[in-house]
Write a protein that holds these residues in place. Structure first.
Motif, short mmCIF file in Angstrom:
data_model
loop_
_atom_site.label_atom_id
_atom_site.label_comp_id
_atom_site.label_asym_id
_atom_site.label_seq_id
_atom_site.Cartn_x
_atom_site.Cartn_y
_atom_site.Cartn_z
N LYS A 1 0.74 -0.89 -0.14
CA LYS A 1 0.13 0.28 0.10
C LYS A 1 0.98 1.36 -0.01
O LYS A 1 0.74 2.10 -0.66
N GLU A 2 2.16 1.58 1.06
CA GLU A 2 2.86 2.60 1.07
C GLU A 2 3.49 2.40 -0.26
O GLU A 2 3.78 3.57 -0.71
N LEU A 3 4.25 1.88 -0.98
CA LEU A 3 5.04 1.73 -1.83
C LEU A 3 4.31 2.32 -3.49
O LEU A 3 3.76 3.04 -4.02
N PHE A 4 2.20 1.80 -3.27
CA PHE A 4 2.05 1.92 -4.09
C PHE A 4 1.26 3.56 -4.02
O PHE A 4 0.95 4.47 -5.39
N LEU A 5 0.65 3.95 -2.92
CA LEU A 5 0.48 5.59 -2.69
C LEU A 5 1.55 6.27 -3.34
O LEU A 5 0.91 7.41 -4.05
N LEU A 6 3.07 5.59 -2.84
CA LEU A 6 4.12 6.82 -3.41
C LEU A 6 4.04 6.67 -5.05
O LEU A 6 4.39 7.73 -5.39
N LYS A 7 3.77 6.02 -5.56
CA LYS A 7 3.85 5.70 -7.26
C LYS A 7 2.73 6.71 -7.25
O LYS A 7 2.97 7.82 -8.31
N TYR A 8 1.04 6.09 -7.30
CA TYR A 8 0.45 7.14 -7.65
C TYR A 8 -0.03 7.80 -7.11
O TYR A 8 -1.19 8.81 -7.92
N ARG A 9 -0.03 8.64 -5.50
CA ARG A 9 -0.68 9.32 -4.71
C ARG A 9 -0.03 10.36 -5.33
O ARG A 9 0.08 11.35 -5.28
N ASP A 10 1.77 10.45 -4.92
CA ASP A 10 2.79 11.28 -4.98
C ASP A 10 3.45 11.08 -6.15
O ASP A 10 4.39 12.41 -6.39
N ARG B 1 12.34 4.18 -8.85
CA ARG B 1 14.10 4.47 -8.84
C ARG B 1 14.53 5.84 -7.50
O ARG B 1 14.78 5.21 -6.29
N GLU B 2 13.03 6.60 -7.43
CA GLU B 2 12.92 7.26 -6.62
C GLU B 2 12.45 6.69 -4.83
O GLU B 2 12.50 6.81 -4.00
N ILE B 3 11.63 6.23 -5.36
CA ILE B 3 10.49 4.89 -4.11
C ILE B 3 11.61 4.07 -3.81
O ILE B 3 11.90 3.81 -2.40
N ALA B 4 12.64 3.81 -4.33
CA ALA B 4 13.35 2.40 -4.07
C ALA B 4 14.63 3.56 -3.01
O ALA B 4 15.00 2.65 -1.87
N LYS C 1 9.30 -2.35 -7.87
CA LYS C 1 8.59 -3.34 -9.73
C LYS C 1 7.60 -3.92 -8.78
O LYS C 1 5.98 -4.36 -9.53
N THR C 2 8.04 -4.93 -8.02
CA THR C 2 7.80 -6.20 -8.26
C THR C 2 6.36 -6.02 -7.26
O THR C 2 5.03 -6.49 -7.48
N GLN C 3 7.03 -5.68 -6.37
CA GLN C 3 5.58 -4.50 -5.05
C GLN C 3 4.27 -4.39 -5.94
O GLN C 3 3.42 -4.41 -5.46
N LEU C 4 5.02 -3.61 -6.99
CA LEU C 4 3.69 -2.54 -8.27
C LEU C 4 2.56 -3.41 -8.47
O LEU C 4 1.89 -3.23 -8.54
N LEU C 5 4.28 -3.68 -9.07
CA LEU C 5 2.31 -4.58 -10.12
C LEU C 5 1.83 -6.23 -9.58
O LEU C 5 0.65 -6.36 -9.39
N ARG C 6 2.44 -6.58 -8.06
CA ARG C 6 1.47 -7.37 -7.51
C ARG C 6 0.41 -6.53 -6.82
O ARG C 6 -0.86 -7.07 -6.91
N ALA C 7 0.81 -5.21 -6.17
CA ALA C 7 -0.29 -4.30 -5.84
C ALA C 7 -1.52 -4.17 -7.24
O ALA C 7 -2.41 -3.72 -6.42
N LYS C 8 -1.03 -4.06 -8.39
CA LYS C 8 -1.35 -3.30 -8.75
C LYS C 8 -3.01 -5.05 -9.46
O LYS C 8 -3.81 -4.61 -10.28
N GLU C 9 -2.18 -5.97 -9.69
CA GLU C 9 -2.96 -7.20 -9.68
C GLU C 9 -3.95 -7.61 -9.26
O GLU C 9 -5.66 -7.87 -8.79
#
Lengths: 184, 388
Positions: A132-141, A146-149, A160-168
């Motif tokens: 959730k945290e990664l997802f929000l950093l990416k899509y909300r913020d 690279r910045e998230i990493a 990347k893997t976490q985001l992909l799983r989150a999307k799924e």
């Protein structure tokens, strides 16, 4: 507009065909995939995207691009897709197609202007914490992978893997719960 | 109050994922009935969820897209030019009629470009190969004659085609022949019961050299026009894969190419019943001027009223097209002229065309007519045609 984009756009205004061709090759595949989430028909998508590029090339001098070229292209394609749907009398009241499309877009700068519907926010709430945290950093913020990493001190691949799983998960949630989702 | 024709995408989604309520199903059906563009959108959504995107984004696909973009750009310019000239013409016409004649000369000429070498593409002609189940084969043309006597059954090849007559079925054992018409061929076949079959290019038919007492069954791949001799005791059936047509005596056209998505039956006279082997509940009965289309992917039959002429005129030396996509038209030409066709633009593929072409004309004449009506370029080189 970012400096790189400003330079590129200036070249386009002056009729630099090489730059235009490069932009076409750069953005075309992503835009087709994006459009397919609305239109589902690759021939129609190609028609929409090519028409946009023609317009962009011919009218560059008159265009007022605010944010970035990428944001411009994606928004324009989205609008053209929505017009296409309107003509077909298909509605996307809950912006589900739009969310799906955004999830499929690899680096959606343009995404930040959209408010997520309550349904989607709830689906995000149900994601495991780290995801959730990664997802929000990416899509909300709107941070880059690279910045998230760097921020979270994990590898870019993990992000990347976490985001992909989150999307799924999110997609599954949104699809499975359609009845729940649409009758709020 | 009539329901609003607009539909929310979630209903389409739920339908694709099989979770519609009765109300939603009705809403969907109403919307689908509204317009054929609705139906095709629905099919595209379904296809997308089943098999994903057709777009790979590979280098070659991008190159193709770029070329197609440039083609679009050129034709947009041309269109603007023609539009401007048309406006000029209408003004000029007020002044003097002569002006509009001048304007005509600025219209882009039809563009079929044939390389200097002689085109190798020739219209089809009467040719076929006859296969016996014991391995014998005979190459047939309308001039070659052949006369065989198979246990009293006379098989004759003349300028009128291949004909079977006489003989009786020995001990209930059916013996089969296959008549195969290649690309660029056509042939007429007369079956032992007197039924005439006009075979179009790239088509095969398998039939017993003498029919059984209780039924007449043949198998077709490709296109043929049947004139079935009436016999109330022995129904006549045509199989194409899973698709069966059953008749007593009628005239109909059947188009059942293996590489087409659909099988189309067009009824001219009498009546026919169409059913599916693996789903006997699905069937349609046609009356004259009706056409049934079987969609192999969706396994459904669809019936509609039509004007039969465009579908059967091939037999009379014409190719009639009504609002047909260029890709379909070129498929027909490919079979008849035995040539290769390459589309360099997706847009050209989907252009629609209405008109009549003469089947025995030189390919260049035929292509010229097509090029005249649309904004496309057609290149002919040796045995292949390229459309941009």
């Amino acid at each position: 507009m970012r400096i790189e984009d400003r330079i590129l756009f200036n070249e386009i205004k002056q009729g630099n065909r090489k730059v235009f061709e490069a932009l076409f090759y750069e953005y075309y595949p992503g835009l087709i995939r994006f459009a397919e989430n609305f239109v589902f028909d690759s021939a129609v998508c190609e028609d929409i995207v090519q028409t946009l590029f023609l317009y962009f090339w011919e009218k560059a001098a008159e265009l007022n691009i605010q944010f970035s070229l990428k944001a411009y292209f994606y928004q324009a394609v989205r609008n053209r897709c929505l017009n296409y749907l309107r003509d077909l009398q298909v509605e996307d009241k809950h912006k589900v197609l739009y969310i799906e499309a955004s999830l499929d877009c690899d680096d959606p700068d343009f995404f930040e202007e959209v408010d997520l519907s309550r349904e989607v926010e709830q689906a995000i709430e149900l994601l495991p914490d780290q995801m959730k945290e990664l997802f929000l950093l990416k899509y909300r913020d709107g941070l880059r992978t690279r910045e998230i990493a760097e921020l979270k001190e994990v590898s870019e691949n993990t992000v990347k893997t976490q985001l992909l799983r989150a999307k799924e998960r999110l997609r599954k949630k949104l699809l499975d719960n359609t009845s729940l989702l649409f009758f709020f | 109050m009539a329901p609003k024709p607009a539909i929310d995408i979630n209903i389409i989604w739920k339908s694709v994922h099989g979770q519609l309520t009765a109300d939603e199903e009705k809403h969907l059906q109403d919307w689908l009935k509204e317009d054929s563009s609705h139906r095709s959108y629905y099919q595209q959504v379904k296809r997308y969820y089943e098999s994903g995107s057709a777009f790979t984004g590979s280098k070659s696909e991008l190159d193709r897209a770029w070329r197609s973009f440039e083609g679009r750009e050129r034709s947009a310019k041309k269109r603007k030019f023609v539009q401007k000239m048309a406006i000029a013409a209408s003004i000029a016409a007020l002044v003097a009629l002569v002006s509009s004649v001048l304007i005509w000369q600025f219209q882009p000429a039809p563009e079929v470009i044939t390389k200097k070498q002689v085109s190798l593409i020739k219209p089809g002609s009467g040719k076929a190969t006859l296969f016996f189940d014991d391995g014998r084969t005979y190459d047939l043309t309308n001039s070659g004659n052949l006369a065989l006597n198979e246990d009293g059954i006379i098989i004759r090849n003349t300028e009128n085609g291949l004909a079977y007559s006489g003989g009786e079925l020995a001990d209930g054992e059916l013996r089969y022949n296959i008549l195969r018409v290649p690309r660029g061929g056509e042939y007429v076949l007369t079956l032992p019961d007197g039924t005439h079959v006009w075979m179009n290019a790239e088509s095969s038919i398998r039939y017993p050299i003498c029919f059984a007492d209780d039924e007449r069954t043949v198998e077709l791949q490709g296109q043929a026009y049947f004139e079935v001799t009436h016999d109330g005791q022995r129904p006549f059936r045509v199989w194409s894969g899973n698709h069966e047509i059953r008749v007593l005596g009628t005239q109909f056209d059947l188009k059942a190419y293996q590489n087409d998505e659909t099988i189309t039956t067009t009824l001219v006279q009498g009546s026919v019943r169409i059913s599916l082997k693996d789903n006997p509940e699905v069937q349609e009965t046609l009356v004259p001027n009706e056409q049934c289309t079987f969609n192999k992917n969706e396994n459904i039959l669809e019936k509609r009223k039509i004007e039969t002429l465009p579908y059967i005129s091939w037999r009379k030396g014409k190719l009639m097209f009504e609002d047909e996509e260029l890709s379909e038209i070129m498929k027909t030409l490919q079979r008849w002229y035995d040539c290769d066709v390459v589309f360099a633009s997706q847009r050209a593929r989907q252009m629609r065309f209405t008109g009549t072409l003469m089947r025995y004309d030189d390919i260049n004449e035929v292509l010229n007519k097509i090029a005249k009506t649309n904004e496309i370029k057609i290149y002919v080189n040796g045995n292949s045609i390229r459309i941009e």
